[in-house]
Design an enzyme around this catalytic site. Structure first.
Site, mmCIF file in Angstrom:
data_model
loop_
_atom_site.group_PDB
_atom_site.id
_atom_site.type_symbol
_atom_site.label_atom_id
_atom_site.label_comp_id
_atom_site.label_asym_id
_atom_site.label_seq_id
_atom_site.Cartn_x
_atom_site.Cartn_y
_atom_site.Cartn_z
ATOM 1 N N VAL A 47 0.807 -1.218 0.000
ATOM 2 C CA VAL A 47 0.000 0.000 0.000
ATOM 3 C C VAL A 47 0.848 1.280 0.000
ATOM 4 O O VAL A 47 0.319 2.369 -0.254
ATOM 5 C CB VAL A 47 -0.971 0.003 1.204
ATOM 6 C CG1 VAL A 47 -0.212 0.270 2.514
ATOM 7 C CG2 VAL A 47 -2.105 1.001 1.011
ATOM 8 N N TYR A 48 2.143 1.190 0.254
ATOM 9 C CA TYR A 48 3.015 2.386 0.274
ATOM 10 C C TYR A 48 3.309 2.840 -1.150
ATOM 11 O O TYR A 48 3.851 2.066 -1.932
ATOM 12 C CB TYR A 48 4.347 2.080 0.966
ATOM 13 C CG TYR A 48 4.303 1.653 2.404
ATOM 14 C CD1 TYR A 48 3.162 1.826 3.187
ATOM 15 C CD2 TYR A 48 5.414 1.066 2.998
ATOM 16 C CE1 TYR A 48 3.148 1.409 4.519
ATOM 17 C CE2 TYR A 48 5.397 0.657 4.326
ATOM 18 C CZ TYR A 48 4.265 0.830 5.073
ATOM 19 O OH TYR A 48 4.242 0.421 6.386
#
Length: 316
Positions: A54-55
């Protein structure tokens, strides 16, 4: 002097006592700056890099996976994949939300592609998904280990009850069991981990790899009442500076740091590294200049009196 590596729980992984957080890569650090930070960390003996699928999806124009992509390009450019313990996570990306078996499998495949590798060293469930039975989650993770795509599995943001149930099921069925937990834990945030969660980790032979080790930068000491700091994380850290506990912790950090001619960040991480079950705190650096204070945790040993002073301040 290169710090000795530490065993990561019951796994065969051995890690540097500071994990480098990859959340800033592709966010507040572009690829060139990220490469410089990674180079400096590795040159100091660092080998433990933490990221997630998700980064940094939260950045306008990003879709998630930016951090993994940058790390993958760095590994390829430096030819050092076998030297680096790569940890990533599944379950929080908007396109692959939750922990159903198909989501875990698809998430791993996408992470492997972005990282440009055939295996993930440490694979975390990012946030527990209580709509999915632990049996399904553990079985899906075990399959990744059996397929050689993951070396060891771990959990983050999970209740003591679900963690225990996951471990019990893995034990009973002879499946890959969690070797580590990634909790939020630092000098100004202790209650989420200390108590039943820490007890479960200790009783079951896991280790902790805490995130927010510097409380979004607050424990570096640069956030003080009345002082403005230019940072994407300044708001949360500045709020802490105005609390009684925050000021007490800063005072204790200043006192201990002065005694060792060290940075407050180093002292905060050394306190965390000394806590029961902690193997390696996570901290991120968006510039090479921020890195020495983090790396110095490997060589700083605090006295019992100093540890007690910091612990007392954090309870205020």
């Amino acid at each position: 002097m290169t710090s000795p590596l530490r065993p990561l729980g019951t796994s065969d992984l051995h890690v540097f006592p500071l994990a480098l957080g990859g959340n800033v890569f592709g966010w507040s650090a572009d690829e060139e700056r990220s490469f410089a930070v990674l180079d400096a960390y590795a040159a100091a003996g660092g080998n433990f890099v933490d990221t997630a699928d998700v980064y940094s999806e939260w950045v306008e124009g990003n879709e998630g996976g930016e951090s993994e992509t940058i790390i993958g390009r760095w590994l390829a450019a430096r030819g050092n994949r076998s030297d680096i313990v790569v940890a990533t996570k599944v379950g929080a990306h908007s396109r692959l939300k939750g922990l159903s078996a198909p989501t875990i499998k698809a998430g791993a495949e996408e992470s492997l592609r972005r990282l440009g590798t055939d295996h993930i060293d440490l694979y975390y469930t990012h946030f527990d998904d209580e709509s999915v039975p632990v049996e399904e989650i553990v079985t899906a993770l075990d399959q990744l280990v059996r397929d050689g795509k993951v070396r060891a599995v771990a959990a983050s943001n999970i209740s003591p009850e679900r963690l225990r149930a996951s471990l019990d099921f893995a034990e009973a069925e002879g499946l890959a069991r969690y070797v580590a937990l990634q909790p939020e834990y630092n000098l100004v945030s202790r209650a989420k981990y200390e108590g039943p969660l820490l007890d479960t980790v200790a009783e079951t032979g896991l280790v902790a790899v805490p995130y927010y080790g510097l409380a979004s930068g607050f424990l570096t000491g640069k956030y003080r009442p009345g002082r403005t700091v230019e940072s994407v994380r300044a708001h949360g850290a500045s709020q802490l500076a105005g609390t009684t506990r925050g000021q007490a912790v800063l005072a204790a950090l200043d006192e201990v740091a002065e005694a060792h001619s060290a940075e407050p960040a180093t002292v905060a991480l050394a306190w965390l590294a000394s806590r029961p079950t902690v193997a390696a705190p996570i901290a991120s650096a968006r510039t090479v200049e921020q890195l020495p204070a983090l790396l110095a945790v490997a060589d700083l040993t605090l006295t019992d009196a100093e540890l007690a002073r910091l612990t007392a301040a954090s309870e205020g």
